[in-house]
Design an enzyme around this catalytic site. Structure first.
Site, PDB file in Angstrom:
ATOM      1  N   TYR A 143       0.822  -1.216   0.000  1.00 22.41           N
ATOM      2  CA  TYR A 143       0.000   0.000   0.000  1.00 22.41           C
ATOM      3  C   TYR A 143       0.855   1.267   0.000  1.00 22.41           C
ATOM      4  CZ  TYR A 143      -4.680  -1.974   0.846  1.00 22.41           C
ATOM      5  OH  TYR A 143      -5.878  -2.608   0.740  1.00 22.41           O
ATOM      6  N   LYS A 193       3.078 -15.439   2.252  1.00 22.81           N
ATOM      7  CA  LYS A 193       3.285 -16.147   0.983  1.00 22.81           C
ATOM      8  C   LYS A 193       4.790 -16.412   0.891  1.00 22.81           C
ATOM      9  CE  LYS A 193       1.779 -17.770  -2.970  1.00 22.81           C
ATOM     10  NZ  LYS A 193       0.909 -18.986  -3.049  1.00 22.81           N
ATOM     11  N   ASP A 225      -3.039 -18.252   0.154  1.00 25.39           N
ATOM     12  CA  ASP A 225      -4.044 -18.933  -0.681  1.00 25.39           C
ATOM     13  C   ASP A 225      -4.738 -20.033   0.117  1.00 25.39           C
ATOM     14  OD1 ASP A 225      -1.576 -20.234  -0.639  1.00 25.39           O
ATOM     15  OD2 ASP A 225      -1.645 -20.883  -2.735  1.00 25.39           O
ATOM     16  N   ASP A 249      -6.420  -7.061   4.041  1.00 24.26           N
ATOM     17  CA  ASP A 249      -7.543  -6.388   3.368  1.00 24.26           C
ATOM     18  C   ASP A 249      -8.447  -7.438   2.732  1.00 24.26           C
ATOM     19  OD1 ASP A 249      -9.062  -4.274   2.178  1.00 24.26           O
ATOM     20  OD2 ASP A 249      -7.995  -4.642   0.293  1.00 24.26           O
ATOM     21  N   ASP A 253     -12.347  -9.046   4.282  1.00 19.66           N
ATOM     22  CA  ASP A 253     -13.624  -9.020   3.542  1.00 19.66           C
ATOM     23  C   ASP A 253     -14.182 -10.434   3.437  1.00 19.66           C
ATOM     24  OD1 ASP A 253     -13.484  -6.267   2.994  1.00 19.66           O
ATOM     25  OD2 ASP A 253     -14.179  -6.550   0.924  1.00 19.66           O
TER      26      ASP A 253
HETATM   27  C1  IPM Z   1     -10.339  -1.288   4.014  1.00 19.40           C
HETATM   28  C2  IPM Z   1     -10.587  -0.626   2.674  1.00 19.40           C
HETATM   29  C3  IPM Z   1      -9.412   0.300   2.357  1.00 19.40           C
HETATM   30  C4  IPM Z   1      -8.160  -0.548   2.304  1.00 19.40           C
HETATM   31  C5  IPM Z   1      -9.581   1.133   1.066  1.00 19.40           C
HETATM   32  C6  IPM Z   1     -10.851   1.947   1.071  1.00 19.40           C
HETATM   33  C7  IPM Z   1      -8.393   2.004   0.802  1.00 19.40           C
HETATM   34  O1  IPM Z   1     -10.770  -1.598   1.693  1.00 19.40           O
HETATM   35  O2  IPM Z   1     -10.201  -0.560   5.010  1.00 19.40           O
HETATM   36  O3  IPM Z   1     -10.297  -2.519   4.057  1.00 19.40           O
HETATM   37  O4  IPM Z   1      -7.851  -1.143   1.254  1.00 19.40           O
HETATM   38  O5  IPM Z   1      -7.460  -0.628   3.333  1.00 19.40           O
HETATM   39 MG    MG Z   2     -10.912  -3.583   2.427  1.00 22.62          MG
END
Ligand code: IPM
Ligand code: MG
Length: 372
Positions: A143, A193, A225, A249, A253
């Site tokens: 990032y 990884k 993975d 990240d 999710d």
């Molecule tokens: C998160 C979001 C952010 C990230 C984005 C909006 C930059 O997806 O907080 O998970 O990738 O960290």
């Molecule tokens: Mg995110």
């Protein structure tokens, strides 16, 4: 006893403002119930910052955040900024504030609610009782790594990013992970990884070195993975998942779906402890700004309200009191009130504001076994 605490409120874009309104409602109920007192100041970030000041993180917003005891954030991003120069996109506001406040430790608790186990796309027996803490490194890795660029044009065009981690960056987040495991079921899975990436090989070595200081914690390593697969196959095997920025990240999710909806997942981002014992901290839902739903009083405010609860616990020490916010949420969900993302048979569909009202009211009504 009443204490004053300064909170910077950054609603952001898309659904940010409407879910933030619900968190503020619950905070007001919390103040009333426990006699605590907070000073709230709002400021723009993301697209709202671009509109007001031409940049995603206005100077005034950063200053306010630096002078506050905690930051409560909504979410950033909207379609209308999609064509802007990537350097001033709304997401940059979030990345910049994380970096500027040194918020290297991102905690994303993934906890299943019994009444929502049928909402998940996975089988109830797979997700029932799930309780995972994702500890994501937040200010390093791909990032932020330099160099990064897009160069040339046509067939000569190329683009690159840099995935870089230093020993101290890995060590400090590893310590957060091990401390977290100590306070929980004492199992830590470090995700990397290392079969391909040099940065992951260093990651693994440093995690193993830090592990020596935590003999009570059972540590294992998993390739990312495989971790993605195991989260779906058998998520209950996980207690603490420790991982780098981008893997965290993606996996967080994925993990949110175990609870049924991304709308249920809060997060806390913490900096180093300062000399006065305080640390910079920002609390935000793990989900994005969902601009397609903005202003429709439709989305789930629970992740934002749970982020508030994390703030009350981590930044202000109201652990037992904040647990009552979780209880209030659970009670309202048990009563069958749901936003569309967690709807189920026989449940009552409500909007963002009504769910917020109901959670605030439930909090006020809970027997207050604790007071501050
Ligand atoms: C998160 C979001 C952010 C990230 C984005 C909006 C930059 O997806 O907080 O998970 O990738 O960290
Ligand atoms: Mg995110």
């Amino acid at each position: 006893m009443s204490t004053s605490h300064k909170i910077a409120v950054l609603p952001g874009d898309g659904i940010g403002p409407e879910i933030m309104e619900q968190a503020v409602k619950v905070l007001k109920a919390f103040e009333q119930k426990f006699g605590a007192s907070f000073e709230l100041t709002s400021a723009p970030i993301g697209g709202a910052g671009i509109d007001s000041d031409g940049v995603p993180l206005p100077e005034g917003t950063l200053k306010l955040a630096q002078e506050s005891d905690a930051v409560l954030m909504g979410s950033v991003g909207d379609f209308k900024y999609d064509n802007l120069d990537p350097k001033i996109r709304p997401e940059q506001g979030l990345l910049q504030i994380r970096k500027a406040l040194g918020l290297y430790a991102n905690l994303r608790p993934v906890k299943g609610y019994k009444c929502l186990e049928h909402v998940s796309t996975l089988k109830p027996e797979v997700v029932t009782g799930i309780d995972v803490m994702v500890v994501r490194e937040l200010t390093g890795g791909i990032y932020f790594g330099q160099p990064r660029a897009r160069e040339g044009s046509g067939k000569d065009e190329k683009a690159f990013d840099t995935l870089v981690y230093s020993q101290p960056e890995i060590e400090r987040i590893a310590r957060v992970g091990f401390e977290m495991a100590l306070s929980r079921r004492k199992q830590l899975v470090s995700v990397d990884k290392a079969n391909v990436l040099a940065s992951s090989q260093l990651w693994r070595d440093v995690v193993n070195a830090v592990a020596k200081d935590y003999p009570q914690v059972e540590v294992s390593h998993m390739y990312v993975d495989n971790a993605a697969m195991q989260l779906i196959l058998n998520p209950k095997q996980f207690d603490v998942i420790l991982t780098e920025n981008m893997f965290g990240d993606i996996l967080s999710d994925e993990a949110s779906m175990l609870t049924g909806s991304l709308g249920m997942l809060p997060s806390a981002s913490l900096g180093e402890k300062k000399a006065n014992g305080k640390r910079n901290a920002l609390y935000e839902p793990s989900h994005g700004s969902a601009p397609q739903f903005a202003g429709q009083n439709k989305v789930n405010p629970v992740a934002q309200i749970l982020s508030l609860a994390l703030m009350l616990e981590y930044s202000f020490g109201y652990k037992q009191e904040a647990a009552q916010i979780d209880q209030a949420i659970e009670q309202v969900l048990n009563e069958g009130y749901r936003t569309f993302d967690i709807m189920g048979e026989g449940a009552t569909l409500v909007g963002t504001a009504e769910l917020g009202d109901r959670i605030a009211a439930a909090l006020l009504k809970l027997p207050s076994a604790v007071s501050v």
